[in-house]
Design a protein around this motif. Structure first.
Motif, mmCIF file in Angstrom:
data_model
loop_
_atom_site.group_PDB
_atom_site.id
_atom_site.type_symbol
_atom_site.label_atom_id
_atom_site.label_comp_id
_atom_site.label_asym_id
_atom_site.label_seq_id
_atom_site.Cartn_x
_atom_site.Cartn_y
_atom_site.Cartn_z
ATOM 1 N N ILE A 85 2.652 -2.250 4.080
ATOM 2 C CA ILE A 85 2.936 -0.872 4.271
ATOM 3 C C ILE A 85 1.391 -0.124 4.555
ATOM 4 O O ILE A 85 0.345 -0.784 4.702
ATOM 5 N N PHE A 88 -1.454 5.587 3.839
ATOM 6 C CA PHE A 88 -2.022 6.684 4.481
ATOM 7 C C PHE A 88 -0.985 7.541 5.365
ATOM 8 O O PHE A 88 -1.177 8.560 5.011
ATOM 9 N N PRO A 129 -10.922 -1.451 -6.658
ATOM 10 C CA PRO A 129 -11.174 0.119 -6.350
ATOM 11 C C PRO A 129 -10.961 0.247 -4.907
ATOM 12 O O PRO A 129 -10.979 -0.713 -4.094
ATOM 13 N N ASN A 130 -10.622 1.294 -4.389
ATOM 14 C CA ASN A 130 -10.789 1.797 -2.978
ATOM 15 C C ASN A 130 -9.511 1.082 -2.096
ATOM 16 O O ASN A 130 -9.468 1.056 -0.884
ATOM 17 N N VAL A 131 -8.645 0.425 -2.807
ATOM 18 C CA VAL A 131 -7.560 -0.214 -2.113
ATOM 19 C C VAL A 131 -6.142 0.593 -1.607
ATOM 20 O O VAL A 131 -5.457 0.370 -0.980
ATOM 21 N N LYS A 133 -4.640 2.806 -4.172
ATOM 22 C CA LYS A 133 -3.595 3.181 -5.450
ATOM 23 C C LYS A 133 -3.211 4.607 -5.428
ATOM 24 O O LYS A 133 -2.291 4.968 -5.415
ATOM 25 N N THR A 135 -3.779 6.734 -3.204
ATOM 26 C CA THR A 135 -3.128 7.356 -1.946
ATOM 27 C C THR A 135 -1.338 6.893 -1.964
ATOM 28 O O THR A 135 -0.449 7.775 -1.398
ATOM 29 N N ILE A 175 -6.965 -0.071 -12.788
ATOM 30 C CA ILE A 175 -8.203 -0.638 -11.803
ATOM 31 C C ILE A 175 -8.825 -2.005 -12.037
ATOM 32 O O ILE A 175 -9.212 -2.167 -13.367
#
Ligand code: GTP
Length: 292
Positions: A85, A88, A129-131, A133, A135, A175
């Motif tokens: 997917i 964003f 982190p930052n993957v 989640k 969003t 996380i």
């Protein structure tokens, strides 16, 4: 956001995930489509026991499409459902609901046959982190709910977010830490910007990126920098790129740290196109060696 993953923090994060595990029917494990192995938590199978799991390859808009297709098949061959997917832009979200329903279909049928009323599927998102989640939670909820940057260990009242009539999602993602003890994994996470704060220095990351491109995407390297290989003498390669892109200091000398930054930025900003840094064939090769 940076999290210093000390053993205490890892234990806390793990405990938090395990507590919430009891509340849900299925785990949505979010991974980076460019790094379907390197962006997974190394202890995920120990942290999450015996819960159905859907693998969600996020940021598919930045990954090599043919590689992503191969990854989905790779996981299917191992009996794991994966969907790709782009949170964003909210692309592919229906596939998440559809796959979750398919994974739980048998259980739901059993419940129905015992006379229980069908209810919404309860799910929780976990990932490094930052993957993406937060969003994804916001896209599924169709509003801004998840604050980006939830720290592990910060407790607050849990809420369920309705995703259509069929899914209820826990508003707090779990996380988990990445495989930062593996140097190559660290470099892959850094070059993609999957983890913002580099574990190694910029020049190492840039050199890794150049070498990776020269092996796996030489045409794109040639198009952008006019080279297809990285010379033994790295200074030569950096000089070439520095001159090409005019990265000069005040005295006219090439600024190597700026060249390194430029290379990394070019990769992250997709000037080499969509790139995958974990490759299925390499992974299969590794697995064959491990089996021997
Ligand atoms: N191109 C692209 N960027 C994405 C996608 N999903 C998330 N992002 C970006 O990735 C960054 C991290 O997203 P977050 O949602 O904050 O990630 P998170 O997993 O909640 O991060 P933590 O709070 O640090 O655990 C943001 O800049 C997002 O805009 C995607 O599918 N495609």
């Amino acid at each position: 956001m940076t999290i210093q993953w000390f053993p205490g923090h890892m234990a806390k994060a793990r405990r938090q995930v395990q507590e919430n595990l009891k509340l849900v029917d299925i785990i949505f494990e979010l991974i980076d489509a460019r790094l379907p192995i390197s962006s997974r938590n190394p202890m995920i199978d120990e942290v999450i026991h015996q819960k159905p799991r859907l693998l969600i390859l996020n940021k598919a808009d930045m990954a090599d499409e043919s590689e992503t297709r191969k990854w989905v098949q790779y996981f299917a061959d191992k009996g794991q459902t994966a969907v790709a997917i782009n949170s964003f832009e909210g692309k592919g979200l229906q596939s998440v609901t559809k796959a979750a329903k398919e994974i739980l279909a048998e259980k739901w049928e059993r419940m129905k046959s015992r006379g229980m009323k069908p209810r919404a599927i309860r799910a929780m998102i976990v990932g490094i982190p930052n993957v993406g989640k937060s969003t994804l939670i916001n896209r599924l909820a169709k509003k801004n709910i998840a604050k980006t940057g939830n720290m592990p260990g910060v407790t607050k009242a849990q809420q369920w977010i309705k995703v259509g009539n069929e899914i209820e999602l826990l508003d707090t993602p779990g996380i988990l830490w990445p495989k930062f003890e593996d140097q190559e994994v660290g470099l892959k996470l850094a070059i993609t910007g999957a983890i913002k704060d580099a574990v190694t220095n910029m020049e190492d990351i840039a050199v890794y990126g150049l070498k990776f491109l020269s092996i796996h995407y030489p045409n794109r390297l040639e198009e952008r920098f006019g080279i297809t290989s990285v010379s033994e003498d790295l200074v030569e390669t950096f000089d070439h790129i520095g001159k090409l892109r005019r990265v000069f200091g005040q005295g006219g000398e090439i600024e190597y740290d700026k060249v390194a930054e430029l290379i990394i930025r070019d990769v992250r900003d997709q000037h080499f196109g969509k790139l995958s840094f974990d490759l299925v064939d390499e992974q299969l090769e590794k697995e064959t060696i491990q089996e021997k």
